[in-house]
Design a protein around this motif. Structure first.
Motif, PDB file in Angstrom:
ATOM      1  N   LEU A  10      34.585  41.959  23.990  1.00 38.17           N
ATOM      2  CA  LEU A  10      35.049  40.571  23.983  1.00 38.17           C
ATOM      3  C   LEU A  10      36.479  40.436  24.513  1.00 38.17           C
ATOM      4  CD1 LEU A  10      33.544  39.278  20.628  1.00 38.17           C
ATOM      5  CD2 LEU A  10      32.813  38.742  22.942  1.00 38.17           C
ATOM      6  N   ILE A  11      37.329  41.414  24.199  1.00 40.45           N
ATOM      7  CA  ILE A  11      38.688  41.392  24.739  1.00 40.45           C
ATOM      8  C   ILE A  11      38.665  41.528  26.256  1.00 40.45           C
ATOM      9  CG2 ILE A  11      40.859  42.691  24.807  1.00 40.45           C
ATOM     10  CD1 ILE A  11      40.403  43.270  21.802  1.00 40.45           C
ATOM     11  N   ILE A  12      37.812  42.400  26.756  1.00 39.69           N
ATOM     12  CA  ILE A  12      37.673  42.571  28.209  1.00 39.69           C
ATOM     13  C   ILE A  12      37.174  41.283  28.849  1.00 39.69           C
ATOM     14  CG2 ILE A  12      36.345  43.778  29.996  1.00 39.69           C
ATOM     15  CD1 ILE A  12      36.515  46.277  28.209  1.00 39.69           C
ATOM     16  N   VAL A  13      36.228  40.625  28.211  1.00 39.59           N
ATOM     17  CA  VAL A  13      35.696  39.364  28.748  1.00 39.59           C
ATOM     18  C   VAL A  13      36.794  38.314  28.834  1.00 39.59           C
ATOM     19  CG1 VAL A  13      34.160  37.438  28.203  1.00 39.59           C
ATOM     20  CG2 VAL A  13      33.314  39.757  28.065  1.00 39.59           C
ATOM     21  N   LEU A  14      37.580  38.176  27.775  1.00 36.99           N
ATOM     22  CA  LEU A  14      38.661  37.181  27.786  1.00 36.99           C
ATOM     23  C   LEU A  14      39.711  37.509  28.847  1.00 36.99           C
ATOM     24  CD1 LEU A  14      39.076  36.581  23.949  1.00 36.99           C
ATOM     25  CD2 LEU A  14      37.978  35.088  25.633  1.00 36.99           C
ATOM     26  N   ALA A  15      40.056  38.790  28.990  1.00 34.37           N
ATOM     27  CA  ALA A  15      41.027  39.194  30.009  1.00 34.37           C
ATOM     28  C   ALA A  15      40.477  38.941  31.407  1.00 34.37           C
ATOM     29  CB  ALA A  15      41.386  40.666  29.831  1.00 34.37           C
ATOM     30  N   LEU A  16      39.193  39.201  31.606  1.00 35.99           N
ATOM     31  CA  LEU A  16      38.573  38.962  32.916  1.00 35.99           C
ATOM     32  C   LEU A  16      38.587  37.477  33.258  1.00 35.99           C
ATOM     33  CD1 LEU A  16      37.090  40.312  35.279  1.00 35.99           C
ATOM     34  CD2 LEU A  16      34.973  40.020  34.023  1.00 35.99           C
ATOM     35  N   ILE A  17      38.319  36.642  32.291  1.00 36.54           N
ATOM     36  CA  ILE A  17      38.362  35.195  32.526  1.00 36.54           C
ATOM     37  C   ILE A  17      39.778  34.767  32.899  1.00 36.54           C
ATOM     38  CG2 ILE A  17      38.179  32.945  31.384  1.00 36.54           C
ATOM     39  CD1 ILE A  17      35.823  34.119  29.781  1.00 36.54           C
ATOM     40  N   ALA A  18      40.760  35.288  32.180  1.00 34.54           N
ATOM     41  CA  ALA A  18      42.154  34.920  32.466  1.00 34.54           C
ATOM     42  C   ALA A  18      42.582  35.380  33.854  1.00 34.54           C
ATOM     43  CB  ALA A  18      43.072  35.517  31.403  1.00 34.54           C
ATOM     44  N   VAL A  19      42.217  36.594  34.245  1.00 32.05           N
ATOM     45  CA  VAL A  19      42.614  37.122  35.557  1.00 32.05           C
ATOM     46  C   VAL A  19      41.943  36.331  36.673  1.00 32.05           C
ATOM     47  CG1 VAL A  19      42.409  39.150  37.062  1.00 32.05           C
ATOM     48  CG2 VAL A  19      43.188  39.420  34.728  1.00 32.05           C
ATOM     49  N   VAL A  20      40.701  35.980  36.494  1.00 38.41           N
ATOM     50  CA  VAL A  20      40.009  35.202  37.536  1.00 38.41           C
ATOM     51  C   VAL A  20      40.637  33.819  37.664  1.00 38.41           C
ATOM     52  CG1 VAL A  20      37.811  34.082  38.093  1.00 38.41           C
ATOM     53  CG2 VAL A  20      37.841  36.468  37.407  1.00 38.41           C
ATOM     54  N   LEU A  21      41.011  33.212  36.540  1.00 42.75           N
ATOM     55  CA  LEU A  21      41.630  31.886  36.613  1.00 42.75           C
ATOM     56  C   LEU A  21      43.036  31.931  37.196  1.00 42.75           C
ATOM     57  CD1 LEU A  21      40.447  30.209  33.281  1.00 42.75           C
ATOM     58  CD2 LEU A  21      39.695  29.726  35.612  1.00 42.75           C
ATOM     59  N   LEU A  22      43.724  33.064  37.094  1.00 42.30           N
ATOM     60  CA  LEU A  22      45.067  33.178  37.654  1.00 42.30           C
ATOM     61  C   LEU A  22      45.070  33.348  39.172  1.00 42.30           C
ATOM     62  CD1 LEU A  22      46.938  35.432  35.082  1.00 42.30           C
ATOM     63  CD2 LEU A  22      47.384  33.041  35.604  1.00 42.30           C
ATOM     64  N   GLN A  23      43.954  33.788  39.713  1.00 41.23           N
ATOM     65  CA  GLN A  23      43.915  34.027  41.157  1.00 41.23           C
ATOM     66  C   GLN A  23      43.984  32.714  41.918  1.00 41.23           C
ATOM     67  OE1 GLN A  23      40.590  36.451  42.207  1.00 41.23           O
ATOM     68  NE2 GLN A  23      41.263  38.162  40.947  1.00 41.23           N
ATOM     69  N   ARG A  24      44.575  32.794  43.075  1.00 39.75           N
ATOM     70  CA  ARG A  24      44.702  31.625  43.941  1.00 39.75           C
ATOM     71  C   ARG A  24      43.357  31.394  44.638  1.00 39.75           C
ATOM     72  NH1 ARG A  24      49.562  29.761  47.458  1.00 39.75           N
ATOM     73  NH2 ARG A  24      50.586  30.749  45.712  1.00 39.75           N
ATOM     74  N   SER A  25      42.890  30.176  44.584  1.00 36.29           N
ATOM     75  CA  SER A  25      41.637  29.872  45.261  1.00 36.29           C
ATOM     76  C   SER A  25      41.901  29.725  46.750  1.00 36.29           C
ATOM     77  CB  SER A  25      41.031  28.586  44.690  1.00 36.29           C
ATOM     78  OG  SER A  25      41.863  27.490  44.999  1.00 36.29           O
ATOM     79  N   ALA A  61      36.176  44.211  35.640  1.00 35.60           N
ATOM     80  CA  ALA A  61      34.738  44.067  35.913  1.00 35.60           C
ATOM     81  C   ALA A  61      34.018  45.391  35.672  1.00 35.60           C
ATOM     82  CB  ALA A  61      34.518  43.580  37.335  1.00 35.60           C
ATOM     83  N   ALA A  62      34.618  46.497  36.101  1.00 33.76           N
ATOM     84  CA  ALA A  62      34.006  47.809  35.873  1.00 33.76           C
ATOM     85  C   ALA A  62      33.919  48.109  34.378  1.00 33.76           C
ATOM     86  CB  ALA A  62      34.814  48.889  36.588  1.00 33.76           C
ATOM     87  N   LEU A  63      34.983  47.806  33.635  1.00 29.53           N
ATOM     88  CA  LEU A  63      34.958  48.013  32.186  1.00 29.53           C
ATOM     89  C   LEU A  63      33.921  47.124  31.509  1.00 29.53           C
ATOM     90  CD1 LEU A  63      38.772  48.326  31.406  1.00 29.53           C
ATOM     91  CD2 LEU A  63      37.052  50.137  31.293  1.00 29.53           C
TER      92      LEU A  63
END
Length: 140
Positions: A10-25, A61-63
């Motif tokens: 769950l921590i990995i999922v939350l971090a992945l969501i945050a990193v994807v949202l931080l990326q520039r579209s 994503a790998a984790l």
């Protein structure tokens, strides 16, 4: 062990969501830059931000996949195969009980299988009756 792995997942999922949202579209309006995330606009700029976020996304994503597969394997191994014939349906508190003389088909077949020829009651020989409509008794 499984609970710890679920928390890590769950921590990995939350971090992945945050990193994807931080990326520039592609339009430049992501949370990481432009007009989307005002306070984070000066954090990292240019290619450094793109490389770090891309790398972090790939690692997370790998984790995520590793923890997902590990949880699936652990779940599969902890589930023991069960037979529906070994366990009966649980009796409900308010359900009606079957009469004492009425057995279900499985119990009847088991009792018939357990009987030996010596203990089986002798049945009188009866002639085979036709399966047609009943006939009236004949008078003599």
């Amino acid at each position: 062990m499984q609970t710890v792995l679920i928390v890590v997942h769950l921590i990995i999922v939350l971090a992945l969501i945050a990193v994807v949202l931080l990326q520039r579209s592609e339009g430049g309006l992501g949370l990481g830059g432009g007009g989307g995330g005002g306070g984070v606009a000066g954090f990292m700029t240019g290619r450094g931000q793109a490389n770090a976020l891309t790398r972090a996304t790939a690692i997370l994503a790998a984790l995520f996949f590793v923890t997902s597969l590990t949880l699936a394997v652990m779940s599969h191994r902890s589930a023991a195969p069960k037979s529906i014939l070994d366990t009966g349906a649980p009796a409900k508190a308010g359900s009606q009980q079957a009469p004492a003389g009425a057995d279900n088909l499985l119990d009847t077949l088991r009792k018939a299988q357990d009987r030996t020829p010596e203990t089986a009651p002798a049945q009188p020989a009866t002639p085979a009756q036709p399966s047609g409509p009943p006939t009236a008794p004949q008078s003599r």
